[in-house]
Write an enzyme that holds these catalytic residues in place. Structure first.
Site, PDB file in Angstrom:
ATOM      1  N   ARG A   1       0.846  -1.200   0.000  1.00  0.00           N
ATOM      2  CA  ARG A   1       0.000   0.000   0.000  1.00  0.00           C
ATOM      3  C   ARG A   1       0.874   1.240   0.000  1.00  0.00           C
ATOM      4  NH1 ARG A   1      -5.052   0.228   4.051  1.00  0.00           N
ATOM      5  NH2 ARG A   1      -5.508  -1.727   2.986  1.00  0.00           N
TER       6      ARG A   1
ATOM      7  N   SER B   1      -8.407   0.603   0.781  1.00  0.00           N
ATOM      8  CA  SER B   1      -9.385   0.589   1.870  1.00  0.00           C
ATOM      9  C   SER B   1      -9.873   1.994   2.215  1.00  0.00           C
ATOM     10  CB  SER B   1      -8.763  -0.125   3.067  1.00  0.00           C
ATOM     11  OG  SER B   1      -9.738  -0.369   4.025  1.00  0.00           O
TER      12      SER B   1
ATOM     13  N   ARG C   1     -14.931  -2.604   6.356  1.00  0.00           N
ATOM     14  CA  ARG C   1     -15.081  -2.140   7.741  1.00  0.00           C
ATOM     15  C   ARG C   1     -16.485  -1.595   7.932  1.00  0.00           C
ATOM     16  NH1 ARG C   1      -9.872   1.047   9.782  1.00  0.00           N
ATOM     17  NH2 ARG C   1      -8.276  -0.406   9.073  1.00  0.00           N
TER      18      ARG C   1
HETATM   19  O1  LIG Z   1      -7.451  -2.880   4.583  1.00  0.00           O
HETATM   20  P1  LIG Z   1      -7.643  -2.199   5.855  1.00  0.00           P
HETATM   21  O2  LIG Z   1      -9.091  -2.005   6.202  1.00  0.00           O
HETATM   22  O3  LIG Z   1      -6.875  -0.903   5.939  1.00  0.00           O
HETATM   23  O4  LIG Z   1      -7.066  -3.183   6.959  1.00  0.00           O
HETATM   24  C1  LIG Z   1      -5.831  -3.084   7.565  1.00  0.00           C
HETATM   25  O5  LIG Z   1      -6.006  -2.412   8.762  1.00  0.00           O
HETATM   26  C2  LIG Z   1      -6.311  -3.338   9.786  1.00  0.00           C
HETATM   27  C3  LIG Z   1      -5.713  -2.848  11.081  1.00  0.00           C
HETATM   28  O6  LIG Z   1      -4.382  -3.198  11.234  1.00  0.00           O
HETATM   29  C4  LIG Z   1      -5.785  -4.688   9.324  1.00  0.00           C
HETATM   30  O7  LIG Z   1      -6.771  -5.677   9.332  1.00  0.00           O
HETATM   31  C5  LIG Z   1      -5.311  -4.443   7.936  1.00  0.00           C
HETATM   32  O8  LIG Z   1      -5.767  -5.458   7.079  1.00  0.00           O
END
Ligand SMILES: O=P(O)(O)O[C@H]1O[C@H](CO)[C@@H](O)[C@H]1O
Length: 555
Positions: free
Chosen positions: A21, A123, A285
């Site tokens: 990322r 994300s 999320r």
């Molecule tokens: O893809 P996002 O929602 O940022 O997730 C990232 O953030 C979370 C917290 O560390 C982890 O589960 C990681 O996969």
């Protein structure tokens, strides 16, 4: 100029808590056409080595709605290039024809028995970022040693191969497959396995507002509500359609609480809706807000939502099983920085609770192992509003979590209870678990290194702090080095196989402080004051934000 070039060209993307990322831009440590091609070439090389039937099984590619107008770098384009690299090598690619929630990729990998998959997404990150989230054949995000091995392979394949740039291959190759319809249908069908009150859902008077934060969530959350028998949730019109600029929010992170939910809450007031559900831009999320009797909104923390989900999933399991059903076969999991409310529930109810390292990749892999050994996993979570209800998807899933909380709210409503009131009941039953999560922004990796070095050499070399302000330190667990003072052999059962501190993404350091499993007759206000004081002591003594130039973000 030299520094700029060095920064862009002298380092490579590495796997963090959620794949590769970075900002979209030019350079080897940025997300761009070339780094995505190189990463996929490395993936190809590694997968070919791991799976003799790679060419039969194929590879899944999904993408979100991110993009940069100026550079025409978008998740969709990067997904097409990812597919092109593999198609050119004769590997069948299941490329979704439309943006999908991140959980669709791990789900599809398992359903289609693919060798692996990639989701192009950053994300909830800022609009400048993008990423490359990798899923293994077991449907969980990759962990070590796969990440390290893939990185090695990437370094061996930096020169683009013939065909790797040919994104048109996705339209011309007979090996391209669009799994959208099949996966969407089967995902929604599987979702019904965790629907326990369809009849009630069809009749509920509760109205729900949903925001998808300009990302992928809208269509899929609507379908999920339909699968559960609900009327469609009312979407926030300004945020329902994809917008890579995320123009109505400063940062598309639903973790930021009331400020980022402004439009949803105002719409809810207008529509007399009591519950707001918010999925982040890639819909893995979930944030939830509920209107309270005093007219204020309560935005639940991830730990609070987990208490509700944990209670709900266990209660639903019990209600659907005979008294003889073996509760000892049941598991719930959480990351080590999350509340231990599930542990308290597990202890009382007789099921198992397990902790993993931070990041859902660890939960996904462990859940798969448990399932393989015949165990049943009802729920898992991490405090950063990541929830896994059921085991159809071995990753956090905002779509399923949104509809499960809606069913829970409808069920509680006929018992004249709000979600917040049920949460209090859960605490009264299993012990109050209060926590505060926040994070500091830090763009300088050496600073982060320094902070951790200080903690590991606090009063003298190789000694951890014995106190923090006026508070004594009871135990130290350092998952980077594998040290745990509470264990007889001083070894932590959780060991981070990375050469950098836990919770680091290179950009921010998040912290969660938990006061857990406390007696119910203690005054909650007193406990909250204590928690606040411990947080202040920790920040002042361990993080030293002004000295270290850390920027605090309130959550
Ligand atoms: O893809 P996002 O929602 O940022 O997730 C990232 O953030 C979370 C917290 O560390 C982890 O589960 C990681 O996969």
């Amino acid at each position: 100029m030299n520094k700029e070039l060095r920064d862009r060209l002298c380092c490579r993307l590495t796997f963090g808590t959620a794949g590769l990322r970075s900002a979209m831009g030019a350079g080897f440590c940025y997300i761009n056409d070339l780094t995505v091609i190189q990463s996929t070439q490395g993936m190809y090389k590694y997968l070919e080595r791991c799976f003799s039937d790679f060419r039969q099984r194929g590879f899944v590619v999904g993408y979100d709605t991110r993009g940069q107008v100026t550079s025409s770098c978008s998740s969709k384009r990067l997904a097409k290039l990812t597919a092109a690299v593999l198609l050119a090598k004769g590997v069948p690619v299941y490329l979704f024809s439309k943006y999908v929630p991140t959980p669709f990729v791990p789900y599809a990998v398992q359903q289609l028995k693919a060798a692996a998959g990639v989701m192009i997404t950053a994300s909830h990150n800022r609009k400048e970022d993008n990423g490359y989230k990798v899923y293994w054949e077991n449907g969980a995000q990759i962990t070590s040693p796969h990440d390290k091995e893939i990185l090695k392979c990437i370094e061996e394949c930096v020169e683009p191969w013939n065909g790797s740039w040919n994104e048109n291959l996705v339209d011309t190759s007979p090996l391209t497959r669009d799994p959208l319809e099949e996966i969407s249908k089967s995902y929604m069908e599987d979702l019904k396995k965790i629907c326990y009150h369809r009849e009630l859902n069809t009749k509920t008077n509760l109205k729900f507002i949903h925001t998808s934060f300009h990302g992928v969530g809208h269509d899929y959350v609507q379908l999920a509500f339909k699968a559960f028998g609900f009327k469609p949730p009312i979407p926030v019109p300004e945020q329902k359609d994809p917008d890579p600029d995320f123009s109505t929010v400063k940062c598309p992170n639903p973790e930021e609480g009331e400020s980022v939910l402004e439009l949803s809450l105002r719409l809810a007031e207008k529509e007399s809706a009591r519950v707001v559900v918010a999925t982040d831009p890639d819909a893995d999320r979930l944030a939830v807000a509920e209107l309270q009797e005093n007219g204020r909104w309560k935005v639940f923390t991830g730990n609070e939502l987990a208490a509700l989900f944990g209670w709900w999933m266990f209660r639903s399991w019990k209600a659907n099983h005979s008294k003889e059903a073996d509760v000892k076969n049941i598991y719930m999991l959480a990351t080590t920085v999350s509340s231990k409310i599930l542990k308290a529930i597990a202890l009382r109810e007789g099921f198992h609770f397990e902790e993993t390292l931070p990041g859902f990749k660890w939960i996904g892999s462990r859940v798969k192992d448990l399932l393989n050994s015949g165990k049943e996993v009802l729920f898992a979570f991490e405090e950063s509003i990541g929830f896994m209800c059921g085991t159809s998807v071995l990753d956090k899933d905002g779509v399923s979590a949104a509809v499960v909380i809606a069913e829970m709210a409808s069920y509680l409503e006929i018992k004249n209870l709000t979600l917040a009131q049920k949460l209090t009941e859960i605490y009264e039953m299993y012990g109050y678990h209060i926590s505060k999560t926040s994070y500091f922004l830090c763009y300088e990796p050496p600073t982060i290194k320094r902070v951790f070095e200080k903690l590991r050499n606090f009063d003298s070399p190789t000694s951890y702090p014995k106190s923090c302000g006026t508070y004594g330190v009871l135990h130290v667990r350092d998952v980077t080095t594998g040290y745990d003072s509470s264990q007889l052999n001083k070894k932590s059962s959780l060991l981070l196989l990375l050469d950098r501190p836990v919770l680091l993404t290179g950009e921010y350091w998040s912290y969660t402080l938990i006061i857990q499993n406390i007696s119910t007759d203690l005054d909650k206000t007193f406990l909250e004051e204590q928690l606040q004081k411990v947080i202040e002591a920790l920040i002042e003594n361990f993080l030293e934000p002004s000295k270290n130039g850390l920027i605090w973000r309130s959550v």
